[in-house]
Design a protein around this motif. Structure first.
Motif, PDB file in Angstrom:
ATOM      1  N   ALA A  65       0.817  -1.215   0.000  1.00 28.42           N
ATOM      2  CA  ALA A  65       0.000   0.000   0.000  1.00 28.42           C
ATOM      3  C   ALA A  65       0.850   1.265   0.000  1.00 28.42           C
ATOM      4  O   ALA A  65       0.479   2.269  -0.603  1.00 28.42           O
ATOM      5  CB  ALA A  65      -0.931   0.002   1.205  1.00 28.42           C
ATOM      6  N   LEU A  66       2.000   1.210   0.670  1.00 32.42           N
ATOM      7  CA  LEU A  66       2.858   2.391   0.784  1.00 32.42           C
ATOM      8  C   LEU A  66       3.965   2.456  -0.267  1.00 32.42           C
ATOM      9  O   LEU A  66       4.668   3.457  -0.355  1.00 32.42           O
ATOM     10  CB  LEU A  66       3.489   2.432   2.183  1.00 32.42           C
ATOM     11  N   ALA A  67       4.118   1.396  -1.060  1.00 33.86           N
ATOM     12  CA  ALA A  67       5.269   1.261  -1.964  1.00 33.86           C
ATOM     13  C   ALA A  67       5.522   2.478  -2.843  1.00 33.86           C
ATOM     14  O   ALA A  67       6.655   2.941  -2.946  1.00 33.86           O
ATOM     15  CB  ALA A  67       5.111   0.016  -2.825  1.00 33.86           C
ATOM     16  N   ASP A  68       4.504   3.020  -3.467  1.00 32.54           N
ATOM     17  CA  ASP A  68       4.731   4.148  -4.371  1.00 32.54           C
ATOM     18  C   ASP A  68       4.437   5.497  -3.718  1.00 32.54           C
ATOM     19  O   ASP A  68       4.496   6.527  -4.361  1.00 32.54           O
ATOM     20  CB  ASP A  68       3.895   3.985  -5.647  1.00 32.54           C
ATOM     21  N   LYS A  69       4.130   5.480  -2.420  1.00 33.31           N
ATOM     22  CA  LYS A  69       3.770   6.717  -1.728  1.00 33.31           C
ATOM     23  C   LYS A  69       4.798   7.169  -0.695  1.00 33.31           C
ATOM     24  O   LYS A  69       4.775   8.314  -0.258  1.00 33.31           O
ATOM     25  CB  LYS A  69       2.427   6.535  -1.025  1.00 33.31           C
ATOM     26  N   ALA A  70       5.663   6.265  -0.268  1.00 32.86           N
ATOM     27  CA  ALA A  70       6.573   6.579   0.838  1.00 32.86           C
ATOM     28  C   ALA A  70       7.981   6.072   0.557  1.00 32.86           C
ATOM     29  O   ALA A  70       8.162   5.093  -0.163  1.00 32.86           O
ATOM     30  CB  ALA A  70       6.032   5.936   2.119  1.00 32.86           C
ATOM     31  N   PRO A  71       8.985   6.724   1.157  1.00 35.74           N
ATOM     32  CA  PRO A  71      10.361   6.242   1.024  1.00 35.74           C
ATOM     33  C   PRO A  71      10.529   4.880   1.711  1.00 35.74           C
ATOM     34  O   PRO A  71       9.786   4.522   2.619  1.00 35.74           O
ATOM     35  CB  PRO A  71      11.190   7.296   1.757  1.00 35.74           C
ATOM     36  N   ARG A  72      11.504   4.158   1.263  1.00 35.41           N
ATOM     37  CA  ARG A  72      11.762   2.809   1.787  1.00 35.41           C
ATOM     38  C   ARG A  72      11.981   2.825   3.306  1.00 35.41           C
ATOM     39  O   ARG A  72      11.494   1.949   4.009  1.00 35.41           O
ATOM     40  CB  ARG A  72      12.985   2.217   1.080  1.00 35.41           C
ATOM     41  N   ALA A  73      12.696   3.830   3.808  1.00 40.66           N
ATOM     42  CA  ALA A  73      12.960   3.910   5.250  1.00 40.66           C
ATOM     43  C   ALA A  73      11.661   4.022   6.043  1.00 40.66           C
ATOM     44  O   ALA A  73      11.508   3.407   7.099  1.00 40.66           O
ATOM     45  CB  ALA A  73      13.868   5.092   5.554  1.00 40.66           C
ATOM     46  N   PHE A  74      10.699   4.768   5.528  1.00 43.60           N
ATOM     47  CA  PHE A  74       9.413   4.915   6.203  1.00 43.60           C
ATOM     48  C   PHE A  74       8.648   3.594   6.189  1.00 43.60           C
ATOM     49  O   PHE A  74       8.072   3.192   7.199  1.00 43.60           O
ATOM     50  CB  PHE A  74       8.577   6.021   5.547  1.00 43.60           C
ATOM     51  N   ILE A  75       8.655   2.924   5.063  1.00 42.84           N
ATOM     52  CA  ILE A  75       7.956   1.638   4.957  1.00 42.84           C
ATOM     53  C   ILE A  75       8.567   0.623   5.920  1.00 42.84           C
ATOM     54  O   ILE A  75       7.846  -0.099   6.618  1.00 42.84           O
ATOM     55  CB  ILE A  75       8.005   1.111   3.499  1.00 42.84           C
ATOM     56  N   LEU A  76       9.881   0.586   5.997  1.00 42.87           N
ATOM     57  CA  LEU A  76      10.542  -0.336   6.930  1.00 42.87           C
ATOM     58  C   LEU A  76      10.194   0.004   8.378  1.00 42.87           C
ATOM     59  O   LEU A  76      10.026  -0.894   9.212  1.00 42.87           O
ATOM     60  CB  LEU A  76      12.055  -0.314   6.712  1.00 42.87           C
TER      61      LEU A  76
END
Length: 180
Positions: A65-76
């Motif tokens: 859901a967050l893949a194209d909306k948030a930076p990788r660090a935020f998703i992690l």
């Protein structure tokens, strides 16, 4: 109280990540949006709290859901919250994050009560005057309450500065009644 301190610790970690990415405002917007979604969407909340859904499945769904909306660090970061079973603290983490960011940037929020609505120019002028008086950048949140009759009441944290006509008239009344 325990959840508040846990949320603050995660907010500190997120602020450190945002600082490394040099995008504190962007991370703030993301955590706020996610916090609002968790608070406001019963389906999402039920999904996140459902014990029959594994942490890995929740992480995968949130990651997608967050893949194209948030930076990788935020998703992690969000996935780490899920793996630590702290995903329901996201709204509290968002609040703590913004409090920490405000403190780091020397910004305070003031609740300002006025008797009549202020226009944008008056609000800007008030913010400048308060900033000069307090020594920090003040973000005013203006509300109207005709009962104060005139003047302004400012609340910054625990401090109250009451310059209302209602208070001044009350003091005058007390002085006049007391002098009889």
């Amino acid at each position: 109280m325990r959840d508040a301190s846990i949320a603050r610790n995660y907010a500190e970690a997120l602020l450190a990540l945002a600082g490394k990415a040099k995008d504190t405002a962007g991370f703030g917007g993301l955590i706020s949006a996610l916090g609002d979604a968790v608070s406001g969407d019963a389906t999402l909340q039920h999904f996140l709290e459902a014990p029959q859904i594994s942490a890995a499945q929740k992480s995968a769904v949130l990651g997608k859901a967050l893949a194209d909306k948030a930076p990788r660090a935020f998703i992690l970061f969000v996935q780490k919250l899920v793996s630590n079973r702290r995903q329901l603290l996201i709204p509290a983490i968002a609040t703590e994050y913004h409090d920490l960011l405000d403190a780091a940037e020397g910004r305070v929020h003031a609740r300002v009560t006025v008797a009549r609505p202020y226009d944008a120019a008056a609000t800007e002028s008030l913010a400048k005057a308060l900033s000069a008086a307090i020594g920090k950048t003040v973000v005013p949140h203006v509300s109207v309450d005709e009962r104060i009759l005139g003047g302004v009441v400012v609340r910054v944290g625990d401090q109250v500065m009451d310059g209302s006509m209602r208070r001044k008239l009350g003091k005058l009344r007390t002085a006049l009644v007391g002098s009889r």
